[in-house]
Motif scaffolding. Structure first.
Motif, PDB file in Angstrom:
ATOM      1  N   ILE A 102       0.866  -1.186   0.000  1.00 16.13           N
ATOM      2  CA  ILE A 102       0.000   0.000   0.000  1.00 16.13           C
ATOM      3  C   ILE A 102       0.899   1.231   0.000  1.00 16.13           C
ATOM      4  O   ILE A 102       1.759   1.371   0.868  1.00 16.13           O
ATOM      5  CB  ILE A 102      -0.939   0.006   1.228  1.00 16.13           C
ATOM      6  CG1 ILE A 102      -1.904  -1.177   1.160  1.00 16.13           C
ATOM      7  CG2 ILE A 102      -1.691   1.335   1.325  1.00 16.13           C
ATOM      8  CD1 ILE A 102      -2.750  -1.362   2.397  1.00 16.13           C
ATOM      9  N   ARG A 105       1.126   7.225   0.560  1.00 13.93           N
ATOM     10  CA  ARG A 105       0.148   8.293   0.361  1.00 13.93           C
ATOM     11  C   ARG A 105      -1.278   7.858   0.730  1.00 13.93           C
ATOM     12  O   ARG A 105      -2.113   8.670   1.063  1.00 13.93           O
ATOM     13  CB  ARG A 105       0.148   8.771  -1.109  1.00 13.93           C
ATOM     14  CG  ARG A 105       1.399   9.518  -1.489  1.00 13.93           C
ATOM     15  CD  ARG A 105       1.335  10.084  -2.906  1.00 13.93           C
ATOM     16  NE  ARG A 105       0.607  11.348  -2.901  1.00 13.93           N
ATOM     17  CZ  ARG A 105      -0.548  11.551  -3.525  1.00 13.93           C
ATOM     18  NH1 ARG A 105      -1.116  10.594  -4.218  1.00 13.93           N
ATOM     19  NH2 ARG A 105      -1.132  12.724  -3.481  1.00 13.93           N
ATOM     20  N   ALA A 106      -1.563   6.554   0.688  1.00 21.20           N
ATOM     21  CA  ALA A 106      -2.898   6.065   1.046  1.00 21.20           C
ATOM     22  C   ALA A 106      -3.213   6.374   2.505  1.00 21.20           C
ATOM     23  O   ALA A 106      -4.368   6.654   2.845  1.00 21.20           O
ATOM     24  CB  ALA A 106      -3.002   4.571   0.787  1.00 21.20           C
ATOM     25  N   TYR A 107      -2.199   6.337   3.357  1.00 24.61           N
ATOM     26  CA  TYR A 107      -2.405   6.641   4.773  1.00 24.61           C
ATOM     27  C   TYR A 107      -2.646   8.134   4.998  1.00 24.61           C
ATOM     28  O   TYR A 107      -3.061   8.534   6.080  1.00 24.61           O
ATOM     29  CB  TYR A 107      -1.224   6.147   5.603  1.00 24.61           C
ATOM     30  CG  TYR A 107      -1.035   4.657   5.474  1.00 24.61           C
ATOM     31  CD1 TYR A 107      -1.905   3.772   6.104  1.00 24.61           C
ATOM     32  CD2 TYR A 107      -0.019   4.129   4.683  1.00 24.61           C
ATOM     33  CE1 TYR A 107      -1.755   2.402   5.966  1.00 24.61           C
ATOM     34  CE2 TYR A 107       0.145   2.762   4.543  1.00 24.61           C
ATOM     35  CZ  TYR A 107      -0.739   1.907   5.185  1.00 24.61           C
ATOM     36  OH  TYR A 107      -0.595   0.549   5.036  1.00 24.61           O
ATOM     37  N   TYR A 110      -5.008   9.541   0.205  1.00 24.06           N
ATOM     38  CA  TYR A 110      -4.975   9.475  -1.255  1.00 24.06           C
ATOM     39  C   TYR A 110      -5.011   8.005  -1.695  1.00 24.06           C
ATOM     40  O   TYR A 110      -4.006   7.299  -1.578  1.00 24.06           O
ATOM     41  CB  TYR A 110      -3.711  10.128  -1.796  1.00 24.06           C
ATOM     42  CG  TYR A 110      -3.596  11.587  -1.458  1.00 24.06           C
ATOM     43  CD1 TYR A 110      -4.278  12.541  -2.206  1.00 24.06           C
ATOM     44  CD2 TYR A 110      -2.808  12.024  -0.397  1.00 24.06           C
ATOM     45  CE1 TYR A 110      -4.177  13.891  -1.909  1.00 24.06           C
ATOM     46  CE2 TYR A 110      -2.701  13.367  -0.087  1.00 24.06           C
ATOM     47  CZ  TYR A 110      -3.384  14.298  -0.836  1.00 24.06           C
ATOM     48  OH  TYR A 110      -3.291  15.624  -0.529  1.00 24.06           O
ATOM     49  N   PRO A 111      -6.143   7.513  -2.201  1.00 22.85           N
ATOM     50  CA  PRO A 111      -6.268   6.090  -2.523  1.00 22.85           C
ATOM     51  C   PRO A 111      -5.661   5.662  -3.858  1.00 22.85           C
ATOM     52  O   PRO A 111      -5.684   4.474  -4.179  1.00 22.85           O
ATOM     53  CB  PRO A 111      -7.782   5.879  -2.532  1.00 22.85           C
ATOM     54  CG  PRO A 111      -8.320   7.193  -2.984  1.00 22.85           C
ATOM     55  CD  PRO A 111      -7.400   8.227  -2.389  1.00 22.85           C
ATOM     56  N   ASN A 112      -5.117   6.604  -4.632  1.00 20.07           N
ATOM     57  CA  ASN A 112      -4.506   6.260  -5.912  1.00 20.07           C
ATOM     58  C   ASN A 112      -3.479   5.146  -5.724  1.00 20.07           C
ATOM     59  O   ASN A 112      -2.697   5.171  -4.791  1.00 20.07           O
ATOM     60  CB  ASN A 112      -3.847   7.511  -6.513  1.00 20.07           C
ATOM     61  CG  ASN A 112      -3.148   7.241  -7.807  1.00 20.07           C
ATOM     62  OD1 ASN A 112      -1.934   7.145  -7.835  1.00 20.07           O
ATOM     63  ND2 ASN A 112      -3.903   7.096  -8.871  1.00 20.07           N
ATOM     64  N   THR A 114      -4.132   2.046  -4.942  1.00 21.72           N
ATOM     65  CA  THR A 114      -4.572   0.995  -4.017  1.00 21.72           C
ATOM     66  C   THR A 114      -5.656   0.131  -4.654  1.00 21.72           C
ATOM     67  O   THR A 114      -6.133  -0.817  -4.037  1.00 21.72           O
ATOM     68  CB  THR A 114      -5.127   1.579  -2.706  1.00 21.72           C
ATOM     69  OG1 THR A 114      -6.260   2.399  -3.001  1.00 21.72           O
ATOM     70  CG2 THR A 114      -4.071   2.370  -1.960  1.00 21.72           C
ATOM     71  N   GLU A 115      -6.012   0.444  -5.885  1.00 23.08           N
ATOM     72  CA  GLU A 115      -7.098  -0.272  -6.555  1.00 23.08           C
ATOM     73  C   GLU A 115      -6.821  -1.769  -6.675  1.00 23.08           C
ATOM     74  O   GLU A 115      -7.755  -2.567  -6.702  1.00 23.08           O
ATOM     75  CB  GLU A 115      -7.359   0.310  -7.954  1.00 23.08           C
ATOM     76  CG  GLU A 115      -7.856   1.732  -7.950  1.00 23.08           C
ATOM     77  CD  GLU A 115      -6.737   2.768  -8.071  1.00 23.08           C
ATOM     78  OE1 GLU A 115      -7.036   3.924  -8.365  1.00 23.08           O
ATOM     79  OE2 GLU A 115      -5.557   2.412  -7.861  1.00 23.08           O
ATOM     80  N   ARG A 132      -8.439  13.033  -2.756  1.00 26.27           N
ATOM     81  CA  ARG A 132      -8.233  12.698  -1.335  1.00 26.27           C
ATOM     82  C   ARG A 132      -9.569  12.312  -0.725  1.00 26.27           C
ATOM     83  O   ARG A 132     -10.552  13.024  -0.853  1.00 26.27           O
ATOM     84  CB  ARG A 132      -7.636  13.895  -0.595  1.00 26.27           C
ATOM     85  CG  ARG A 132      -7.074  13.568   0.751  1.00 26.27           C
ATOM     86  CD  ARG A 132      -6.338  14.757   1.330  1.00 26.27           C
ATOM     87  NE  ARG A 132      -5.344  14.303   2.289  1.00 26.27           N
ATOM     88  CZ  ARG A 132      -4.518  15.111   2.915  1.00 26.27           C
ATOM     89  NH1 ARG A 132      -4.538  16.408   2.675  1.00 26.27           N
ATOM     90  NH2 ARG A 132      -3.654  14.641   3.778  1.00 26.27           N
ATOM     91  N   THR A 148       6.556   9.181   1.623  1.00 24.72           N
ATOM     92  CA  THR A 148       5.914   9.282   0.312  1.00 24.72           C
ATOM     93  C   THR A 148       6.935   9.560  -0.783  1.00 24.72           C
ATOM     94  O   THR A 148       6.623   9.389  -1.953  1.00 24.72           O
ATOM     95  CB  THR A 148       4.821  10.376   0.302  1.00 24.72           C
ATOM     96  OG1 THR A 148       5.416  11.642   0.572  1.00 24.72           O
ATOM     97  CG2 THR A 148       3.724  10.074   1.315  1.00 24.72           C
TER      98      THR A 148
END
Length: 183
Positions: A102, A105-107, A110-112, A114-115, A132, A148
């Motif tokens: 993961i 940036r997901a934390y 920002y879910p980019n 993580t798909e 975001r 990041t």
């Protein structure tokens, strides 16, 4: 994350689990299962990505859906073969692989990228780089932001690998004699 980083994270996780659950360092067979589990997703997805079967190197074996199926199959086999400790080692290592993949940036919300976790329910890419979903607490922002940067994240893998390798050595190199005796 690179293979050595996955090894470090997974071995540390399993060794701590073994000490907490059983009060001892890992036994050889579960230690080897943890090492294999730390690489399992990449051993499936990376070659298939390189061959063009998948669009990238995080696809099927990195998805939570496939992980659920793998866990069911591994534990079903473990029950039949009476190898629950070995199955748990593999599963913990595989799950640690997914968590380690993961992006930091997901934390930060920002879910980019993580798909891959939600395939086939989300396609890659679903989220934009600047989209975001939540605002993390300031302390999370402070701690995570340096990681990041790809160079810093890559450098973090070196001490993770060294710590995993050192712990494996302190645990008595579980699995090494097991592998040597099988030759």
């Amino acid at each position: 994350m690179w293979p050595w980083g996955h090894f470090g994270v997974a071995y540390i996780v399993y060794s701590l689990y073994s000490r907490g659950r059983f009060g001892r360092s890992p036994r050889p067979e579960p230690a080897l299962a943890a090492i294999f589990g730390s690489q399992f997703a990449d051993l499936i997805d990376k070659p298939l990505g390189w061959l063009g079967v998948f669009p990238h190197g995080r696809f099927l074996a990195h998805s939570l859906l496939a992980t659920g199926i793998v866990i069911l199959v591994v534990y079903a086999g473990a029950i039949v073969l009476d190898r629950l400790e070995t199955a748990t080692a593999f599963v913990l290592a595989h799950l640690s692989h997914l968590v380690a993949d993961i992006p930091p940036r997901a934390y930060l919300g920002y879910p980019n990228d993580t798909e891959f976790l939600f395939w086939p329910f989300l396609s890659h890419p679903t989220f934009t780089y600047h989209e975001r979903l939540f605002e993390p607490p300031a302390i999370v922002e402070f701690v995570v932001t340096p990681f990041t940067h790809p160079g810093i994240f890559f450098l973090l893998e070196i001490p993770l690998f060294a710590a995993g390798l050192a712990l494996w050595y302190l645990d008595g190199c579980p699995g090494l004699d097991y592998v040597r005796s099988r030759r």
